[in-house]
Write a protein that holds these residues in place. Structure first.
Motif, PDB file in Angstrom:
ATOM      1  N   PHE A  17       0.795  -1.223   0.000  1.00 55.31           N
ATOM      2  CA  PHE A  17       0.000   0.000   0.000  1.00 55.31           C
ATOM      3  C   PHE A  17       0.830   1.277   0.000  1.00 55.31           C
ATOM      4  CE2 PHE A  17      -3.194  -3.093   1.322  1.00 55.31           C
ATOM      5  CZ  PHE A  17      -4.143  -2.810   0.353  1.00 55.31           C
ATOM      6  N   ASN A  18       2.113   1.182   0.311  1.00 55.20           N
ATOM      7  CA  ASN A  18       2.984   2.353   0.262  1.00 55.20           C
ATOM      8  C   ASN A  18       3.874   2.375  -0.974  1.00 55.20           C
ATOM      9  OD1 ASN A  18       1.993   3.378   2.653  1.00 55.20           O
ATOM     10  ND2 ASN A  18       3.533   2.374   3.904  1.00 55.20           N
ATOM     11  N   SER A  19       3.670   1.457  -1.866  1.00 51.71           N
ATOM     12  CA  SER A  19       4.487   1.382  -3.068  1.00 51.71           C
ATOM     13  C   SER A  19       4.294   2.629  -3.928  1.00 51.71           C
ATOM     14  CB  SER A  19       4.103   0.144  -3.884  1.00 51.71           C
ATOM     15  OG  SER A  19       4.766   0.161  -5.127  1.00 51.71           O
ATOM     16  N   PRO A  20       5.372   3.181  -4.471  1.00 53.40           N
ATOM     17  CA  PRO A  20       5.228   4.344  -5.358  1.00 53.40           C
ATOM     18  C   PRO A  20       4.557   3.967  -6.683  1.00 53.40           C
ATOM     19  CG  PRO A  20       7.513   3.614  -5.281  1.00 53.40           C
ATOM     20  CD  PRO A  20       6.765   2.799  -4.265  1.00 53.40           C
ATOM     21  N   VAL A  21       4.535   2.673  -6.986  1.00 58.27           N
ATOM     22  CA  VAL A  21       3.881   2.166  -8.191  1.00 58.27           C
ATOM     23  C   VAL A  21       2.631   1.403  -7.747  1.00 58.27           C
ATOM     24  CG1 VAL A  21       4.144   0.626 -10.178  1.00 58.27           C
ATOM     25  CG2 VAL A  21       6.120   1.912  -9.326  1.00 58.27           C
ATOM     26  N   MET A  22       1.499   1.666  -8.392  1.00 58.73           N
ATOM     27  CA  MET A  22       0.255   0.990  -8.038  1.00 58.73           C
ATOM     28  C   MET A  22       0.395  -0.515  -8.266  1.00 58.73           C
ATOM     29  SD  MET A  22      -2.931   1.763  -7.218  1.00 58.73           S
ATOM     30  CE  MET A  22      -4.623   1.329  -7.376  1.00 58.73           C
ATOM     31  N   ILE A  23       0.138  -1.302  -7.241  1.00 65.72           N
ATOM     32  CA  ILE A  23       0.199  -2.756  -7.339  1.00 65.72           C
ATOM     33  C   ILE A  23      -1.214  -3.261  -7.591  1.00 65.72           C
ATOM     34  CG2 ILE A  23       0.701  -4.882  -6.085  1.00 65.72           C
ATOM     35  CD1 ILE A  23       2.975  -3.359  -4.695  1.00 65.72           C
ATOM     36  N   ASN A  24      -1.388  -3.956  -8.708  1.00 59.21           N
ATOM     37  CA  ASN A  24      -2.705  -4.418  -9.125  1.00 59.21           C
ATOM     38  C   ASN A  24      -2.940  -5.892  -8.862  1.00 59.21           C
ATOM     39  OD1 ASN A  24      -3.422  -1.896 -10.332  1.00 59.21           O
ATOM     40  ND2 ASN A  24      -1.957  -2.393 -11.929  1.00 59.21           N
ATOM     41  N   GLU A  25      -1.898  -6.607  -8.550  1.00 61.09           N
ATOM     42  CA  GLU A  25      -2.021  -8.047  -8.369  1.00 61.09           C
ATOM     43  C   GLU A  25      -1.024  -8.490  -7.315  1.00 61.09           C
ATOM     44  OE1 GLU A  25      -0.850 -11.551 -11.317  1.00 61.09           O
ATOM     45  OE2 GLU A  25      -2.591 -10.393 -11.984  1.00 61.09           O
ATOM     46  N   VAL A  26      -1.489  -9.343  -6.418  1.00 54.71           N
ATOM     47  CA  VAL A  26      -0.630  -9.872  -5.362  1.00 54.71           C
ATOM     48  C   VAL A  26      -0.790 -11.383  -5.369  1.00 54.71           C
ATOM     49  CG1 VAL A  26      -0.176  -9.915  -2.886  1.00 54.71           C
ATOM     50  CG2 VAL A  26      -0.931  -7.793  -3.967  1.00 54.71           C
ATOM     51  N   ILE A  27       0.309 -12.091  -5.385  1.00 55.05           N
ATOM     52  CA  ILE A  27       0.285 -13.549  -5.312  1.00 55.05           C
ATOM     53  C   ILE A  27       0.950 -13.935  -4.005  1.00 55.05           C
ATOM     54  CG2 ILE A  27       1.066 -15.707  -6.352  1.00 55.05           C
ATOM     55  CD1 ILE A  27       0.994 -14.200  -9.076  1.00 55.05           C
ATOM     56  N   LEU A  28       0.204 -14.620  -3.152  1.00 51.00           N
ATOM     57  CA  LEU A  28       0.703 -15.019  -1.841  1.00 51.00           C
ATOM     58  C   LEU A  28       1.022 -16.504  -1.866  1.00 51.00           C
ATOM     59  CD1 LEU A  28      -2.013 -13.159   0.273  1.00 51.00           C
ATOM     60  CD2 LEU A  28       0.267 -12.343  -0.331  1.00 51.00           C
ATOM     61  N   THR A  29       2.219 -16.854  -1.429  1.00 50.79           N
ATOM     62  CA  THR A  29       2.620 -18.253  -1.379  1.00 50.79           C
ATOM     63  C   THR A  29       3.167 -18.559   0.005  1.00 50.79           C
ATOM     64  OG1 THR A  29       4.863 -17.805  -2.154  1.00 50.79           O
ATOM     65  CG2 THR A  29       3.210 -18.275  -3.840  1.00 50.79           C
ATOM     66  N   LEU A  44      -8.085  -7.163   0.491  1.00 47.84           N
ATOM     67  CA  LEU A  44      -9.393  -6.924  -0.125  1.00 47.84           C
ATOM     68  C   LEU A  44     -10.210  -5.922   0.690  1.00 47.84           C
ATOM     69  CD1 LEU A  44     -11.242  -7.722  -2.467  1.00 47.84           C
ATOM     70  CD2 LEU A  44     -12.047  -9.636  -1.075  1.00 47.84           C
ATOM     71  N   LEU A  45     -10.200  -6.063   2.004  1.00 49.91           N
ATOM     72  CA  LEU A  45     -10.926  -5.110   2.852  1.00 49.91           C
ATOM     73  C   LEU A  45     -10.375  -3.701   2.715  1.00 49.91           C
ATOM     74  CD1 LEU A  45     -11.582  -7.089   6.147  1.00 49.91           C
ATOM     75  CD2 LEU A  45     -13.264  -6.275   4.491  1.00 49.91           C
ATOM     76  N   ARG A  46      -9.081  -3.583   2.605  1.00 47.95           N
ATOM     77  CA  ARG A  46      -8.482  -2.259   2.416  1.00 47.95           C
ATOM     78  C   ARG A  46      -8.969  -1.626   1.112  1.00 47.95           C
ATOM     79  NH1 ARG A  46      -3.845   1.082   3.669  1.00 47.95           N
ATOM     80  NH2 ARG A  46      -3.995   2.736   2.120  1.00 47.95           N
ATOM     81  N   ARG A  47      -9.016  -2.411   0.034  1.00 47.35           N
ATOM     82  CA  ARG A  47      -9.507  -1.885  -1.249  1.00 47.35           C
ATOM     83  C   ARG A  47     -10.989  -1.516  -1.155  1.00 47.35           C
ATOM     84  NH1 ARG A  47      -5.248   0.100  -3.479  1.00 47.35           N
ATOM     85  NH2 ARG A  47      -3.840  -1.379  -4.392  1.00 47.35           N
ATOM     86  N   ILE A  48     -11.763  -2.311  -0.463  1.00 45.19           N
ATOM     87  CA  ILE A  48     -13.189  -1.987  -0.276  1.00 45.19           C
ATOM     88  C   ILE A  48     -13.316  -0.688   0.499  1.00 45.19           C
ATOM     89  CG2 ILE A  48     -15.335  -2.719   0.847  1.00 45.19           C
ATOM     90  CD1 ILE A  48     -14.418  -5.645   0.183  1.00 45.19           C
ATOM     91  N   TYR A  49     -12.519  -0.550   1.553  1.00 41.08           N
ATOM     92  CA  TYR A  49     -12.532   0.702   2.320  1.00 41.08           C
ATOM     93  C   TYR A  49     -12.193   1.892   1.425  1.00 41.08           C
ATOM     94  CZ  TYR A  49     -10.628   4.567   4.895  1.00 41.08           C
ATOM     95  OH  TYR A  49     -10.343   5.836   5.319  1.00 41.08           O
ATOM     96  N   GLU A  50     -11.126   1.779   0.625  1.00 39.12           N
ATOM     97  CA  GLU A  50     -10.729   2.880  -0.255  1.00 39.12           C
ATOM     98  C   GLU A  50     -11.878   3.279  -1.180  1.00 39.12           C
ATOM     99  OE1 GLU A  50      -7.234   1.426  -2.237  1.00 39.12           O
ATOM    100  OE2 GLU A  50      -5.942   1.848  -0.535  1.00 39.12           O
TER     101      GLU A  50
END
Length: 188
Positions: A17-29, A44-50
């Motif tokens: 969320f602090n990245s200078p470049v918008m991150i559109n996809e996150v893959i968690l392993t 997901l909740l953070r994006r819903i809040y935004e």
């Protein structure tokens, strides 16, 4: 609850969320029980809040005000989606003071998490047919890898992995076509 999130994940969420470049996809392993589903829900909740901070969410993306904005929570089958990540997401929404006071969901619906005031919802799904014709802005593909590298790969496991690839590709393409360039403009 933020106190129960592993420090490792807190660092990664902060970087996202602090990245200078918008991150559109996150893959968690990671291994079983490491918190991947929980972190996907937090993101997901953070994006819903935004999105909830805007009075007319569809207009952000040049859509009609009556357009429904959807997020999908995919799992290999609907029952599993309800029992795992989607169920946890609904519990997180219901436990969060912000979502209790300022951005209330329709409590009468359990098959979807619906915010009628914003024409926004999260639906659990097991295939691309559950999102056809929707304005799919985001999704979680939970439990997409059902076998480890040491297990014998069976035909059934390969079919599951193929299904996960189809869901991922379709959701990504739908999001990219409808939202990605408009999302960047909205949040810059």
């Amino acid at each position: 609850d933020a106190l129960s999130i592993y420090p490792y994940w807190k660092d990664h969420i902060t970087k996202i969320f602090n990245s200078p470049v918008m991150i559109n996809e996150v893959i968690l392993t990671g291994g079983l029980g490491t918190g991947k589903t929980t972190i996907a829900n937090v993101i997901l909740l953070r994006r819903i809040y935004e999105l909830s901070c805007y009075s007319n969410i569809p207009a952000l993306f040049n859509l009609m005000a009556s357009s429904k904005i959807m997020m999908a929570y995919f799992n290999i089958n609907l029952g599993q989606a309800l029992l795992t990540g989607y169920g946890q997401l609904k519990e997180m929404v219901d436990a969060c003071p912000y979502f209790q006071e300022y951005f209330k969901r329709n409590q009468k619906k359990d098959s979807e998490i619906v915010w009628p005031q914003a024409n926004m919802m999260v639906r659990f799904a097991s295939g691309t047919q559950h999102t056809i014709g929707t304005n799919l802005i985001g999704s979680v593909l939970d439990e997409a890898n059902f076998f480890s590298k040491t297990e014998k790969i069976t035909e059934a496991a390969l079919q599951v992995q193929d299904k996960a690839k189809v869901i991922y590709t379709a959701a990504r393409n739908r999001r990219k076509i409808t939202f990605l360039s408009k999302w960047r403009k909205s949040f810059t």
